[in-house]
Design a protein around this motif. Structure first.
Motif, PDB file in Angstrom:
ATOM      1  N   MET A 132      41.600  44.649  51.225  1.00  0.00           N
ATOM      2  CA  MET A 132      40.686  44.295  52.314  1.00  0.00           C
ATOM      3  C   MET A 132      39.233  44.646  52.007  1.00  0.00           C
ATOM      4  O   MET A 132      38.325  44.219  52.725  1.00  0.00           O
ATOM      5  CB  MET A 132      41.116  45.018  53.596  1.00  0.00           C
ATOM      6  CG  MET A 132      42.541  44.746  54.022  1.00  0.00           C
ATOM      7  SD  MET A 132      43.142  45.907  55.274  1.00  0.00           S
ATOM      8  CE  MET A 132      42.236  45.372  56.718  1.00  0.00           C
ATOM      9  N   SER A 133      39.001  45.400  50.955  1.00  0.00           N
ATOM     10  CA  SER A 133      37.664  45.964  50.749  1.00  0.00           C
ATOM     11  C   SER A 133      36.587  44.903  50.522  1.00  0.00           C
ATOM     12  O   SER A 133      35.431  45.097  50.889  1.00  0.00           O
ATOM     13  CB  SER A 133      37.683  46.952  49.576  1.00  0.00           C
ATOM     14  OG  SER A 133      38.110  46.319  48.393  1.00  0.00           O
ATOM     15  N   PRO A 152      40.114  44.124  43.646  1.00  0.00           N
ATOM     16  CA  PRO A 152      39.076  44.991  44.240  1.00  0.00           C
ATOM     17  C   PRO A 152      38.904  46.312  43.498  1.00  0.00           C
ATOM     18  O   PRO A 152      37.778  46.781  43.319  1.00  0.00           O
ATOM     19  CB  PRO A 152      39.582  45.222  45.673  1.00  0.00           C
ATOM     20  CG  PRO A 152      40.488  44.084  45.954  1.00  0.00           C
ATOM     21  CD  PRO A 152      41.147  43.767  44.644  1.00  0.00           C
ATOM     22  N   MET A 153      40.017  46.917  43.055  1.00  0.00           N
ATOM     23  CA  MET A 153      39.915  48.195  42.353  1.00  0.00           C
ATOM     24  C   MET A 153      39.290  47.997  40.983  1.00  0.00           C
ATOM     25  O   MET A 153      38.451  48.796  40.546  1.00  0.00           O
ATOM     26  CB  MET A 153      41.309  48.822  42.213  1.00  0.00           C
ATOM     27  CG  MET A 153      41.281  50.284  41.786  1.00  0.00           C
ATOM     28  SD  MET A 153      40.679  51.378  43.092  1.00  0.00           S
ATOM     29  CE  MET A 153      39.671  52.516  42.142  1.00  0.00           C
ATOM     30  N   THR A 154      39.676  46.921  40.294  1.00  0.00           N
ATOM     31  CA  THR A 154      39.101  46.617  38.981  1.00  0.00           C
ATOM     32  C   THR A 154      37.600  46.374  39.086  1.00  0.00           C
ATOM     33  O   THR A 154      36.817  46.867  38.264  1.00  0.00           O
ATOM     34  CB  THR A 154      39.793  45.393  38.361  1.00  0.00           C
ATOM     35  OG1 THR A 154      41.193  45.645  38.242  1.00  0.00           O
ATOM     36  CG2 THR A 154      39.220  45.083  36.987  1.00  0.00           C
ATOM     37  N   GLU A 155      37.203  45.619  40.099  1.00  0.00           N
ATOM     38  CA  GLU A 155      35.781  45.331  40.293  1.00  0.00           C
ATOM     39  C   GLU A 155      34.996  46.601  40.587  1.00  0.00           C
ATOM     40  O   GLU A 155      33.880  46.789  40.087  1.00  0.00           O
ATOM     41  CB  GLU A 155      35.602  44.322  41.434  1.00  0.00           C
ATOM     42  CG  GLU A 155      36.111  42.926  41.085  1.00  0.00           C
ATOM     43  CD  GLU A 155      36.166  42.013  42.293  1.00  0.00           C
ATOM     44  OE1 GLU A 155      35.738  42.453  43.394  1.00  0.00           O
ATOM     45  OE2 GLU A 155      36.636  40.869  42.152  1.00  0.00           O
ATOM     46  N   CYS A 194      45.104  47.128  59.575  1.00  0.00           N
ATOM     47  CA  CYS A 194      46.111  46.802  58.569  1.00  0.00           C
ATOM     48  C   CYS A 194      46.346  45.295  58.554  1.00  0.00           C
ATOM     49  O   CYS A 194      46.347  44.655  59.608  1.00  0.00           O
ATOM     50  CB  CYS A 194      47.450  47.481  58.880  1.00  0.00           C
ATOM     51  SG  CYS A 194      47.436  49.281  58.857  1.00  0.00           S
ATOM     52  N   THR A 195      46.584  44.741  57.368  1.00  0.00           N
ATOM     53  CA  THR A 195      46.963  43.329  57.299  1.00  0.00           C
ATOM     54  C   THR A 195      48.475  43.168  57.344  1.00  0.00           C
ATOM     55  O   THR A 195      48.982  42.199  57.903  1.00  0.00           O
ATOM     56  CB  THR A 195      46.448  42.668  56.006  1.00  0.00           C
ATOM     57  OG1 THR A 195      47.019  43.327  54.878  1.00  0.00           O
ATOM     58  CG2 THR A 195      44.939  42.728  55.921  1.00  0.00           C
ATOM     59  N   CYS A 231      41.439  35.258  54.071  1.00  0.00           N
ATOM     60  CA  CYS A 231      41.849  36.630  54.385  1.00  0.00           C
ATOM     61  C   CYS A 231      40.630  37.482  54.722  1.00  0.00           C
ATOM     62  O   CYS A 231      40.611  38.180  55.746  1.00  0.00           O
ATOM     63  CB  CYS A 231      42.609  37.224  53.197  1.00  0.00           C
ATOM     64  SG  CYS A 231      43.019  38.980  53.375  1.00  0.00           S
ATOM     65  N   ASN A 232      39.622  37.415  53.881  1.00  0.00           N
ATOM     66  CA  ASN A 232      38.405  38.204  54.108  1.00  0.00           C
ATOM     67  C   ASN A 232      37.709  37.801  55.395  1.00  0.00           C
ATOM     68  O   ASN A 232      37.172  38.646  56.119  1.00  0.00           O
ATOM     69  CB  ASN A 232      37.453  38.041  52.925  1.00  0.00           C
ATOM     70  CG  ASN A 232      37.935  38.768  51.684  1.00  0.00           C
ATOM     71  OD1 ASN A 232      38.775  39.657  51.763  1.00  0.00           O
ATOM     72  ND2 ASN A 232      37.409  38.396  50.537  1.00  0.00           N
TER      73      ASN A 232
END
Length: 219
Positions: free
Chosen positions: A185-186, A16-19, A114-115, A160-161
């Motif tokens: 989770m984003s 998610p951060m890379t994307e 939170c997961t 998960c999503n």
């Protein structure tokens, strides 16, 4: 071109951060540092000297490789970012720290999802510290979706999503502000238009906070 290092313990946080950086920071070069056993180690043994040392080694390597800034993508290491920053030469941020401060500054009824059960106390403590810093009340409800975490551990991010989004929809009309605690989770709310609540995810908050710190260091 800025060199942004991501120090991670799971690919579920890396992607998610890379994307986000790919889509929103085309002028930055992203370099990943991953210790995929570290999350399991902390889960079994707690936050030991050995676990802390493994994370610190990744951060040192990123600095040696010329990073202009570092994002620690894992929530369990968020409380130690300030200490790492004092020891190393480049700005370091945690995605959830920036996000929780934004949540603290908002108004209305607030929830955090939170997961991973192991992050609940860390997340609550960080949020309360943010509230103290900005001078607001600490009231927040924390909801967990352990089935989403289990799915992510199996590599089933679609499931998960789905579970995370279901919880968001369940809470949407009950809260004014909803924060998704883990960076992994984003992706769950991509394309979702909330009915009532404002939603907070951490990649955008992390990049904004890191950019400000890198600019401050240059000036």
């Amino acid at each position: 071109m800025k060199r942004i290092a991501l120090a991670s313990v799971t690919l579920n946080a890396v992607n998610p951060m890379t994307e986000y950086l790919r889509d929103n920071a085309p002028g930055a070069k992203t370099v990943n540092y991953l210790d995929s056993y570290l999350l399991e180690k902390v889960g079994k043994e707690g936050m030991t000297d050995a676990a802390m040392g493994r994370m610190f080694q990744m951060l040192v390597k990123a600095c040696e490789d010329g990073a202009d800034g570092i994002v620690i993508t894992c929530t369990i290491f968020s409380p130690y970012v300030e200490h790492f920053s004092k020891l190393l030469s480049v700005p370091i941020v945690c995605p959830d720290g920036a996000m929780l401060e934004a949540l603290a500054r908002s108004e209305g009824k607030k929830a955090i999802i939170c997961t991973f059960e192991g992050t609940v106390d860390t997340t609550r403590n960080m949020y309360e510290s943010c509230c103290e810093r900005v001078g607001v009340g600490k009231k927040v409800d924390i909801h967990t979706v352990p089935d989403a975490y289990a799915a992510a551990q199996r590599g089933d991010m679609a499931k998960c999503n789905e579970i995370v989004l279901q919880k968001v929809k369940e809470l949407d009309e009950k809260y004014d502000q909803i924060s998704l605690a883990q960076i992994s989770m984003s992706g769950a709310i991509r394309g979702y238009q909330p009915v009532h609540a404002q939603l907070y995810t951490s990649p955008a908050s992390a990049y904004q906070a890191l950019t400000e710190l890198m600019e401050k260091k240059e000036n």
